[in-house]
Design a protein around this motif. Sequence first.
Motif, short mmCIF file in Angstrom:
data_model
loop_
_atom_site.label_atom_id
_atom_site.label_comp_id
_atom_site.label_asym_id
_atom_site.label_seq_id
_atom_site.Cartn_x
_atom_site.Cartn_y
_atom_site.Cartn_z
N UNK A 125 0.86 -1.18 0.00
CA UNK A 125 0.00 0.00 0.00
C UNK A 125 0.90 1.23 0.00
N UNK A 126 0.68 2.16 -0.91
CA UNK A 126 1.57 3.32 -1.02
C UNK A 126 1.50 4.22 0.21
N UNK A 127 0.33 4.31 0.84
CA UNK A 127 0.21 5.12 2.05
C UNK A 127 0.94 4.45 3.22
N UNK A 128 0.82 3.14 3.31
CA UNK A 128 1.56 2.41 4.35
C UNK A 128 3.06 2.57 4.13
N UNK A 129 3.45 2.55 2.86
CA UNK A 129 4.87 2.72 2.51
C UNK A 129 5.40 4.05 3.04
N UNK A 159 -6.62 0.53 -2.94
CA UNK A 159 -6.20 -0.64 -3.70
C UNK A 159 -4.70 -0.85 -3.55
N UNK A 160 -4.31 -2.12 -3.37
CA UNK A 160 -2.89 -2.45 -3.24
C UNK A 160 -2.20 -2.40 -4.60
N UNK A 161 -0.88 -2.22 -4.53
CA UNK A 161 -0.05 -2.21 -5.73
C UNK A 161 0.85 -3.44 -5.74
N UNK A 162 1.07 -3.99 -6.93
CA UNK A 162 1.92 -5.16 -7.09
C UNK A 162 3.34 -4.69 -7.41
N UNK A 163 4.31 -5.25 -6.67
CA UNK A 163 5.71 -4.90 -6.90
C UNK A 163 6.25 -5.77 -8.04
N UNK A 175 13.89 -7.04 -0.23
CA UNK A 175 13.38 -6.01 0.69
C UNK A 175 12.60 -4.95 -0.08
N UNK A 176 11.77 -4.18 0.62
CA UNK A 176 11.08 -3.06 0.00
C UNK A 176 12.12 -1.98 -0.31
N UNK A 177 12.17 -1.49 -1.54
CA UNK A 177 13.19 -0.47 -1.88
C UNK A 177 12.97 0.82 -1.10
N UNK A 178 14.07 1.50 -0.77
CA UNK A 178 13.97 2.77 -0.03
C UNK A 178 13.32 3.85 -0.88
N UNK A 179 13.52 3.79 -2.18
CA UNK A 179 12.87 4.72 -3.09
C UNK A 179 12.05 3.92 -4.09
N UNK A 180 10.77 4.20 -4.09
CA UNK A 180 9.85 3.43 -4.92
C UNK A 180 9.49 4.22 -6.17
N UNK A 181 9.90 3.68 -7.30
CA UNK A 181 9.61 4.33 -8.58
C UNK A 181 8.29 3.82 -9.13
#
Length: 604
Positions: A125-129, A159-163, A175-181
């Motif tokens: 979730x981008x807000x959770x991120x 809505x969730x996003x797929x990595x 891991x979740x990237x520190x910067x999400x493009x």
Amino acid sequence: MLTFFPDPYPDEILYSVFGRYHLRSGNISCKATLMDLFGTTSVVATIDLPSHLQMLCDRLPANHGYNPEKFIRENTLFPFYAPFLPEQRANHVVELIKSSRGNGIHTSTGIMAGGVVTKNQLYLCRKCYSEDIQMFGEAYWHRTHQAPGVYFCPKHQEILWVYKSVSMNRHEYIPVPLKLDQSQVKKSLAITDLSTKTMHYLNELVKDIHLLLTHTSIPYLYKTKQTILPRLRQLGYATVNGRIKQDKLHEQFRLFYGEELLNLLDSNIEGETSWLTFATRKERRVVHPVRQLLLIRLLYGSFEEFLKNYGQEYLPFGKNPWPCLNKAAAHYMNSVVTTCKITTCSDTRRPVGTFYCGCGFVYSRRGPDQVEEDRYRIGRVKRFGEIWFSKLDELLKQDNLSLRKIAKELGVDTNTVIKYSKPTSSFEIVNQNEAVTKQTNNAKKIKPEERKKSPVNKETGQANRVNWELRDLELSIIVETECKKILADLDNKPTRVTFSRVAKRIGKLNFMQRNKGKLPITMSVLGQYVESVEHFQTRRVKWIVQELVAGNEELKRWRIEKLAGLKPGYGEQVQDEIEKQLKQFAFYAPKPWSEGEITWRQLN
């Protein structure tokens, strides 16, 4: 021994913890991370249900405070599957997760066979991120986001996003990237392609799944039918006897959710052998949690409401004791009745309660009761009893009382008083145990041909009435004796104890079918002996094993199944009995499974 290990964040899946360790350790190779964590490089990076957790805990720094059970409970998707598994199998899955035998985990949970909304990618979730980075300085993969059926964030309802990972290495923890493009993610659902109704229920499903994962005391729900049967009866999807009205349930289920949602969640209910049919039958196979939650929401409105009502019985007439409605008794209107027999109305299919008081008064009414006043309502008087007849005799001797006043005093109409004020002794009527109705107009007329067959007392010229209590008692003894004969016959192949078989053997089939309601003792005794299919199959397995052992024949599972006439998918109780017998006679026969064939029960 590890020199450090990241503490899991709230709702962090263990896969994410391993990914953060890999990032902090500075390891270039993912296999170096596996060696650090588990002491082996053969571990597969599994998102939902990992393995080797005991090896991991043995390598954690001193005083770390973690154990495999804590990780399993708080940082894997095991709580998502566990409540809907047989308890023994759930325990076996825990042992597999702790051990290095991870290849059997998904098979044991039924994931491999189910194929329901399988997730093979990571979701966020981008807000959770953004909140995670602001609060912890780094983001992580949330456990709830990775659960099957979850397309919305339970916290932000977005809505969730797929990595879109580029890694193809099955041993790597990402891991979740520190910067999400923006190019690294895509929406898990196309909003414009879905109806408002589907979006609503997807959002509601997320709430149920989140509660399933976080609730600390979810009961085992594998025996779904037993758990939800009271609610099915209450909503009219099942009869009083427990028969599920599958057509009605399927139609309402389809209307409630719509084809769009059911197709999206791989939960369509087309065909006679749909998953919904199995979910409401005796437990023989595991039904996917998403599907179970859909059924629960249809019946209860939410999983939370289901947990509040868990364990409640279906009581269409409330709890005992019930009031005695015999106006001739001193305890009139007092709650002293403790026996109620529930049947189904042949016309309306509604439950009918027959209440038996110790004073001999028996009455019935159709339910279910809607308000408190319904407890004091009589639909039909089936037996007045000795106290009522004594009161009638007493009132008839009082010259100043009219028939109308007597009727009012006894709670009946005038015709009933006239009927039982005839010269025939009321005590004789009581002893003969005649069932009478409150309204004579409602009584069924006797057909002419039946009237001719009625035995006539030559002295009085009146038809003799049947003493049903005596007949019921005598017949119950005959029935019980016959049932014991069937069960005690060890020389012949077992036969199942059923109503029809017992009634035929004693030559009373038509009589018992016509007069079930007049034979409560007989039906109660018979009910104690009548066998379900599964119970009979279990007894037949025992007999066949004894025959094989007595004949010095080879004892193998396939031979037992063949001789017992067991078809694929037979009940768990029968499976347990076969294994019990094979273990018991292992000294006389080879092991019942071939080398390499192993089940989750053996592993437990």
